[in-house]
Design an enzyme around this catalytic site. Structure first.
Site, PDB file in Angstrom:
ATOM      1  N   TYR A  11       0.748  -0.989   0.361  1.00  0.00           N
ATOM      2  CA  TYR A  11       0.038  -0.261   0.152  1.00  0.00           C
ATOM      3  C   TYR A  11       0.420   1.039  -0.250  1.00  0.00           C
ATOM      4  CZ  TYR A  11      -4.374  -2.183   0.536  1.00  0.00           C
ATOM      5  OH  TYR A  11      -5.600  -3.557   0.189  1.00  0.00           O
ATOM      6  N   ILE A  12       2.102   1.723   0.440  1.00  0.00           N
ATOM      7  CA  ILE A  12       2.407   2.313  -0.279  1.00  0.00           C
ATOM      8  C   ILE A  12       4.037   2.917  -0.669  1.00  0.00           C
ATOM      9  CG2 ILE A  12       4.886   3.785   2.136  1.00  0.00           C
ATOM     10  CD1 ILE A  12       1.512   3.804   2.759  1.00  0.00           C
ATOM     11  N   THR A  83       5.844  -4.517   9.083  1.00  0.00           N
ATOM     12  CA  THR A  83       6.325  -4.348  10.059  1.00  0.00           C
ATOM     13  C   THR A  83       4.535  -5.036  11.133  1.00  0.00           C
ATOM     14  OG1 THR A  83       5.876  -2.198  10.166  1.00  0.00           O
ATOM     15  CG2 THR A  83       7.799  -3.099  10.173  1.00  0.00           C
ATOM     16  N   LYS A 204       5.877   9.075  14.492  1.00  0.00           N
ATOM     17  CA  LYS A 204       5.340   8.899  13.065  1.00  0.00           C
ATOM     18  C   LYS A 204       3.819   6.964  13.957  1.00  0.00           C
ATOM     19  CE  LYS A 204       2.746   5.731  10.453  1.00  0.00           C
ATOM     20  NZ  LYS A 204       2.207   6.483   9.382  1.00  0.00           N
ATOM     21  N   ASN A 208      -0.366   8.602  15.467  1.00  0.00           N
ATOM     22  CA  ASN A 208      -1.235   7.083  15.064  1.00  0.00           C
ATOM     23  C   ASN A 208      -1.903   6.846  16.558  1.00  0.00           C
ATOM     24  OD1 ASN A 208      -1.131   7.071  12.358  1.00  0.00           O
ATOM     25  ND2 ASN A 208      -0.478   5.004  12.354  1.00  0.00           N
ATOM     26  N   ARG A 211      -4.253   8.776  17.278  1.00  0.00           N
ATOM     27  CA  ARG A 211      -5.623   8.817  16.902  1.00  0.00           C
ATOM     28  C   ARG A 211      -6.543   7.700  17.524  1.00  0.00           C
ATOM     29  NH1 ARG A 211      -8.933  10.639  12.387  1.00  0.00           N
ATOM     30  NH2 ARG A 211      -9.562   9.197  11.241  1.00  0.00           N
ATOM     31  N   ARG A 244     -11.295  24.189  20.798  1.00  0.00           N
ATOM     32  CA  ARG A 244     -10.525  23.369  20.469  1.00  0.00           C
ATOM     33  C   ARG A 244     -11.111  22.369  20.693  1.00  0.00           C
ATOM     34  NH1 ARG A 244     -10.037  28.610  22.436  1.00  0.00           N
ATOM     35  NH2 ARG A 244     -11.077  28.387  24.409  1.00  0.00           N
ATOM     36  N   CYS A 258      -2.341  -0.221  11.279  1.00  0.00           N
ATOM     37  CA  CYS A 258      -1.356   0.577  11.596  1.00  0.00           C
ATOM     38  C   CYS A 258      -1.795   1.232  12.516  1.00  0.00           C
ATOM     39  CB  CYS A 258      -1.688   1.647  10.882  1.00  0.00           C
ATOM     40  SG  CYS A 258      -1.265   1.453   9.570  1.00  0.00           S
ATOM     41  N   TYR A 314     -11.882  -2.772   6.995  1.00  0.00           N
ATOM     42  CA  TYR A 314     -11.489  -2.100   8.272  1.00  0.00           C
ATOM     43  C   TYR A 314     -12.480  -0.730   8.591  1.00  0.00           C
ATOM     44  CZ  TYR A 314      -7.689   0.719   7.118  1.00  0.00           C
ATOM     45  OH  TYR A 314      -6.853   1.258   6.609  1.00  0.00           O
ATOM     46  N   ARG A 322      -7.588  -5.390   6.542  1.00  0.00           N
ATOM     47  CA  ARG A 322      -6.693  -6.579   7.754  1.00  0.00           C
ATOM     48  C   ARG A 322      -7.345  -6.139   9.640  1.00  0.00           C
ATOM     49  NH1 ARG A 322      -0.966  -4.312   5.004  1.00  0.00           N
ATOM     50  NH2 ARG A 322      -2.728  -3.185   4.012  1.00  0.00           N
TER      51      ARG A 322
HETATM   52  N1  SAJ Z   1     -12.213   5.137  13.430  1.00  0.00           N
HETATM   53  C1  SAJ Z   1     -12.965   4.908  14.259  1.00  0.00           C
HETATM   54  N2  SAJ Z   1     -13.426   6.126  14.706  1.00  0.00           N
HETATM   55  C2  SAJ Z   1     -13.111   6.780  13.917  1.00  0.00           C
HETATM   56  C3  SAJ Z   1     -12.213   6.775  12.905  1.00  0.00           C
HETATM   57  C4  SAJ Z   1     -11.318   5.452  13.080  1.00  0.00           C
HETATM   58  O1  SAJ Z   1     -13.759   3.586  15.439  1.00  0.00           O
HETATM   59  O2  SAJ Z   1     -13.737   8.190  14.202  1.00  0.00           O
HETATM   60  C5  SAJ Z   1     -10.948   3.801  13.398  1.00  0.00           C
HETATM   61  C6  SAJ Z   1     -11.626   3.166  11.447  1.00  0.00           C
HETATM   62  O3  SAJ Z   1     -12.965   2.551  11.854  1.00  0.00           O
HETATM   63  C7  SAJ Z   1     -10.531   2.044  11.424  1.00  0.00           C
HETATM   64  C8  SAJ Z   1      -9.268   2.569  12.824  1.00  0.00           C
HETATM   65  O4  SAJ Z   1     -10.242   3.402  13.275  1.00  0.00           O
HETATM   66  O5  SAJ Z   1     -10.769   0.497  12.212  1.00  0.00           O
HETATM   67  C9  SAJ Z   1      -8.663   3.444  11.531  1.00  0.00           C
HETATM   68  O6  SAJ Z   1      -8.756   4.183  10.715  1.00  0.00           O
HETATM   69  P1  SAJ Z   1      -8.062   5.399  10.428  1.00  0.00           P
HETATM   70  O7  SAJ Z   1      -9.071   6.030   9.432  1.00  0.00           O
HETATM   71  O8  SAJ Z   1      -8.299   6.288  11.426  1.00  0.00           O
HETATM   72  O9  SAJ Z   1      -7.578   5.393  10.187  1.00  0.00           O
HETATM   73  P2  SAJ Z   1      -6.026   4.588   8.917  1.00  0.00           P
HETATM   74  O10 SAJ Z   1      -5.360   3.217   9.736  1.00  0.00           O
HETATM   75  O11 SAJ Z   1      -6.392   3.942   7.838  1.00  0.00           O
HETATM   76  O12 SAJ Z   1      -5.081   5.433   8.343  1.00  0.00           O
HETATM   77  C10 SAJ Z   1      -4.311   5.881   9.406  1.00  0.00           C
HETATM   78  C11 SAJ Z   1      -3.136   7.399   9.539  1.00  0.00           C
HETATM   79  N3  SAJ Z   1      -3.461   8.056  10.811  1.00  0.00           N
HETATM   80  C12 SAJ Z   1      -3.824   9.008  11.270  1.00  0.00           C
HETATM   81  O13 SAJ Z   1      -4.230   9.705  10.712  1.00  0.00           O
HETATM   82  C13 SAJ Z   1      -3.061   9.933  12.380  1.00  0.00           C
HETATM   83  C14 SAJ Z   1      -2.810   7.529   8.454  1.00  0.00           C
HETATM   84  O14 SAJ Z   1      -2.616   9.441   8.480  1.00  0.00           O
HETATM   85  C15 SAJ Z   1      -1.914   6.641   8.168  1.00  0.00           C
HETATM   86  O15 SAJ Z   1      -0.554   6.885   7.201  1.00  0.00           O
HETATM   87  C16 SAJ Z   1      -1.588   5.198   8.803  1.00  0.00           C
HETATM   88  O16 SAJ Z   1      -2.819   4.930   9.598  1.00  0.00           O
HETATM   89  C17 SAJ Z   1      -0.825   3.713   8.131  1.00  0.00           C
HETATM   90  O17 SAJ Z   1      -0.436   3.993   7.378  1.00  0.00           O
HETATM   91  O18 SAJ Z   1      -0.183   4.342   9.316  1.00  0.00           O
END
Ligand code: SAJ
Length: 415
Positions: A11-12, A83, A204, A208, A211, A244, A258, A314, A322
């Protein structure tokens, strides 16, 4: 023309390879999976991502990209392998180590190595650097250049974000970071910031983890609101009107390769116990079972109930399954003797349980919406009502409009 060898066509690695191939570099993609190599070499993609086909075909037709199982002598090497997390919740760095070992046999003075794979702090210097130096007696920063440049792109929007996001580039010394920055400047429109290897690695993970912690907070709010019988979605919507406050959304669990993984990398080599980060991970991991308990409760009065799951990926609008929490939910419901069928218009490579829409909904007692793909909006609620035996919807994403659903006689349950 400078030659760049990218290890890992996932993917990257794949989108990055295409960008570089279309912006002045000769690119060799190295991949171990024969099926992927055959597909790519015949001009076909193995990843479904908006606009990726366009940039891949451009690079492919212009003969700027080749895919092989073998590394070749190049000017720059980029490691973009996976990883994963092992069962001890530690980073499995085998793929990174294999990649570094492959590069070691080809590296010559003046080359640049960039690690993009997410990893615990110290990996670029201590693992990649050591493998190269043990194999060659080259010194990083003097004989060759070593950099860590994390990817930050959002699956579902990778091609856009690859160009437009800012990048953080770490170097073992200034020249290493500057050399890496020159490569990314060929296609990145965002700003590029230079720092040390370890800061870049940590940034990095911090992104994540932030989030994950934010989603855990909203999941906890959801569980508390359930006790108070308050609508958590309304609470979050109004709270976020504060200049805020920015609370993410609750959901049936955090998946993908991730966000559920990277917080463990932060914790891997530290002595601090009882961290907020670990607690948040556990809250998010507990969500699929909470969904199962609520589903069982909703169905308690039905004999031989059938549940229809909408969405297996996901998250919404991607085909990636995944670490999807849907797996846990399906297994647990099935173990409890509930008949489960699932429909996902995005997911093609998922043999287990995948039904077409009508088959999935026919004689169902509950529609459990797991992810809110845009495509689900195209299915009329009237059609859903017609097919189901009992009209219940459990919406884990606040996807449907409560009043529309209730007008059609559905009982509507929201996280
Ligand atoms: N999720 C929630 N509630 C939300 C947001 C997400 O339950 O409000 C869940 C999603 O359903 C999902 C999981 O979190 O199951 C992850 O989804 P995501 O959209 O938050 O993130 P990824 O894994 O698709 O991508 C993240 C991103 N990281 C951040 O936004 C900080 C992306 O920018 C990174 O490049 C990516 O991880 C990565 O490759 O590390």
């Amino acid at each position: 023309m400078e030659k760049i060898c990218i290890l890992g066509m996932g993917y990257i690695g794949m989108p990055t390879a295409c960008m570089l191939a279309n912006n002045g570099y000769e690119v060799l993609g190295v991949e171990v999976n024969d099926k992927i190599i055959d597909k790519l070499n015949s001009g076909e993609l193995h990843i479904n991502e908006p606009d990726l086909d366009k940039i891949f075909l451009k690079a492919y037709k212009n003969k700027k990209i080749r895919i092989s199982t073998k590394v070749e002598k190049s000017d720059v090497y980029i490691i973009a392998v996976q990883t994963p997390l092992n069962i001890q919740k530690k980073a499995d760095l085998n793929y990174v180590m294999n990649a570094a070992n492959m590069i070691k046999d080809f590296i010559h003075k003046g080359n640049l190595i960039i690690l993009e794979s997410t990893c615990p702090p110290g990996t670029t210097r201590d693992i990649v650097g050591n493998i190269i130096e043990r194999g060659t007696l080259f010194k990083a920063g003097i004989d060759y250049f070593l950099s860590f440049c994390p990817e930050r792109v959002l699956p579902g929007n990778i091609v856009y974000e690859l160009v437009n996001n800012d990048r953080i580039i770490g170097g073992i010394n200034k020249e290493s970071a500057e050399r890496a920055a020159k490569i990314y400047k060929s296609f990145v429109k965002g700003k590029i910031y230079l720092t040390s290897l370890e800061v870049a690695e940590f940034v990095k993970l911090a992104e994540n983890t932030f989030r994950d912690v934010n989603v855990a907070f909203s999941n906890e709010l959801a569980l508390i609101c359930e006790e108070y019988k308050i609508n958590v979605w309304e609470v979050i919507r109004f709270a976020n009107m504060h200049p805020r406050v920015n609370i993410l959304n609750p959901g049936p669990g955090v998946g993908g390769h991730c966000i559920p993984v990277d917080p463990w990398f932060i914790l891997e080599n530290i002595d601090i116990k009882d961290t907020l980060i670990e607690k948040c991970r556990n809250i998010n991991d507990s969500m699929p079972l909470k969904i199962v308990m609520r589903t069982v409760y909703i169905l308690k009065d039905y004999k031989n109930p059938k549940v229809t799951i909408f969405g297996l990926s996901y998250k919404e609008n991607v085909d990636d399954t995944r670490e999807s929490p849907a797996f846990i939910i399906i297994n647990e419901l099935t173990e409890k003797g509930i008949n489960v069928s699932a429909y996902d218009p995005m997911v093609v490579n998922f043999e287990y349980l995948l039904s077409d829409m009508e088959e999935a909904l026919r004689d169902s007692d509950l529609l459990l919406l797991f992810v809110g793909h845009h495509k689900f909006k195209e299915i009329s609620l009237e059609k859903i009502a017609e097919l189901m035996r009992n009209k219940n919807i459990f919406d884990t994403r606040n996807f449907y409009d409560k009043s529309c659903v209730e007008k059609l006689g559905f009982k509507y349950y929201l996280i």
